[in-house]
Write an enzyme that holds these catalytic residues in place. Structure first.
Site, PDB file in Angstrom:
ATOM      1  N   CYS A 135       0.833  -1.207   0.000  1.00  6.85           N
ATOM      2  CA  CYS A 135       0.000   0.000   0.000  1.00  6.85           C
ATOM      3  C   CYS A 135       0.866   1.254   0.000  1.00  6.85           C
ATOM      4  CB  CYS A 135      -0.934   0.002   1.211  1.00  6.85           C
ATOM      5  SG  CYS A 135      -2.026   1.434   1.285  1.00  6.85           S
ATOM      6  N   CYS A 187      -0.543   4.081   2.155  1.00  5.90           N
ATOM      7  CA  CYS A 187      -0.311   3.882   3.590  1.00  5.90           C
ATOM      8  C   CYS A 187       1.128   4.186   3.978  1.00  5.90           C
ATOM      9  CB  CYS A 187      -0.634   2.445   3.989  1.00  5.90           C
ATOM     10  SG  CYS A 187      -2.220   1.815   3.434  1.00  5.90           S
ATOM     11  N   ASP A 188       2.069   3.675   3.194  1.00  3.75           N
ATOM     12  CA  ASP A 188       3.471   3.644   3.625  1.00  3.75           C
ATOM     13  C   ASP A 188       4.432   4.479   2.784  1.00  3.75           C
ATOM     14  OD1 ASP A 188       2.692   1.790   5.571  1.00  3.75           O
ATOM     15  OD2 ASP A 188       2.954   0.113   4.185  1.00  3.75           O
TER      16      ASP A 188
END
Length: 311
Positions: free
Chosen positions: A136, A139-140
Site C-alpha cells: 500500500c 499507507c506507507d
C-alpha cells in the site's frame, strides 16, 4: 444451537468490524462480533499508521486495533474468538455456524471479513514485510521520501501506486513481467512522461528473483530479465498485483463481482443482495482500501442495520 435471536452479528475484527460494533452498541443493539482467525485484520501487520486522523504519533497498527477493540468491548460488544465456517443468510433469521459447532441466529449480519493483498510468495518478501516491503503506497509511501523504490505490477492499481510515489520518492522503478500493460493508457502515458524526466524507470519482461536486505531493511531487488540477472539498489518495494477478498464463504449466498468482492445495491453504501445482510470494508471495497475508509463503512453498515431493524 441457542434459541437466542441476536440483533446483529459482525463478522471480522478489523477497522470496519470494530467500528460497526461501536456504532451498533451505541444504538443499544447488543452486537456480537466474531473476531475470526486474525484478530484485528490486516492492520496488525503494519508497523506505523501515519494517516489515521488525530494520531500524529504514527501508532503501530496493532496498537490502534487494540484501542478499537477495547472501545467496542467497553460498550458491551460481545467478542467471540472463533471463525464462521457456514452462513445461511437468505431467511429472515440468519444462521452462522462457528468452527466449534455453535450456531448464531440473528436478524442482521455485517460482513467485514476484509481482503488480503496478493504477494509474490518469496521467503525474503515475508522477512521484510513492514521493513521495506508493502502492498500500500498510500499507507506507507510517506516513509520513503527521497528514496528509490520499486512497484511490482502492470495493472492500473500498480500505475496509480507508482504515480503517487513519484511525488516524493527519488526514483520509482516499475517492474512488470510483460512488455505490455493492463493499465489505462492515460496512466501509462503519464508514467512515460515521468520516464523522460528521469523520475521513473520501466523494468519490463522481468520476474522478481529475490529481495535483498541487511536484516533490518530492504537494500535491493533481484530480477531476471529474459535470462539476464540484475540487482536494483533501492529502499522500498511495493507489491501491486491485486487483492483477494475473504468472501469464499458467501459465494453461494450473496452477489459477488468477478473478482469475488461483495456487491452492494445501487444507491446504498452497504446493503447487499440479501435484505438484512450488509458489507463493510475491504471485502466490498476494491478501490480505496484504507483503514479510515473501512472504519467509515463500518459506521455506515451499523447505521444501515439500525434503520433496517426500525422499519
Amino acid at each position: 444451537m441457542s434459541d437466542e435471536i441476536l440483533n446483529v452479528v459482525i463478522i471480522g475484527s478489523g477497522p470496519a468490524g470494530c467500528t460497526a460494533a461501536i456504532y451498533a452498541a451505541r444504538a443499544s443493539l447488543s452486537p456480537v462480533l466474531v473476531a475470526g482467525p486474525e484478530v484485528g485484520g490486516q492492520l496488525i501487520t503494519t508497523p506505523e499508521i501515519g494517516n489515521w486522523p488525530g494520531a500524529h504519533t504514527n501508532p503501530a497498527g496493532i496498537d490502534l486495533m487494540q484501542q478499537l477493540q477495547e472501545h467496542a468491548k467497553a460498550l458491551d460488544t460481545r467478542f467471540i474468538y472463533d471463525k464462521v465456517v457456514k452462513a445461511s443468510l437468505k431467511g429472515d433469521i440468519k444462521e452462522l455456524t462457528l468452527g466449534n459447532g455453535d450456531v448464531l441466529k440473528c436478524k442482521t449480519v455485517i460482513i467485514a471479513t476484509g481482503a488480503q493483498a496478493r504477494y509474490l510468495g518469496l521467503e525474503s518478501e515475508s522477512q521484510y514485510k513492514g521493513k521495506g516491503v508493502s502492498a500500500c503506497a498510500t499507507c506507507d509511501g510517506f516513509f520513503f521520501r527521497k528514496k528509490d523504490v520499486a512497484v511490482v505490477g502492470g495493472g492500473s492499481s500498480a500505475f496509480v501506486e507508482a504515480l503517487f510515489l513519484t511525488q516524493f520518492c527519488n526514483k520509482v522503478y516499475l517492474v512488470h513481467r510483460r512488455e505490455g500493460f493492463r493499465a489505462e493508457q492515460v496512466l501509462v502515458n503519464k508514467m512515460r512522461d515521468l520516464e523522460q524526466q528521469g523520475k521513473v524507470e520501466f523494468v519490463l519482461n522481468a520476474t522478481v528473483d529475490d529481495i535483498e536486505g541487511d536484516g533490518n531493511t530492504v537494500t535491493g531487488l533481484k530480477v531476471d530479465i529474459k535470462g539476464e540477472k540484475r540487482t536494483i539498489a533501492l529502499q522500498g518495494i511495493f507489491v501491486a498485483i491485486g487483492h483477494s477478498p475473504e468472501t469464499s464463504l458467501f459465494k453461494d449466498e450473496l452477489e459477488l463481482d468477478s473478482e469475488g468482492f461483495i456487491e452492494v445495491n445501487k444507491g446504498t453504501a452497504t446493503q447487499t443482495s440479501i435484505p438484512g445482510v450488509f458489507a463493510a470494508g475491504d471485502c466490498a471495497d476494491k478501490i480505496y482500501r484504507q483503514a479510515i475508509t473501512s472504519a467509515g463503512s463500518g459506521c455506515q453498515a451499523a447505521l444501515d442495520v439500525e434503520h433496517y431493524l426500525m422499519v
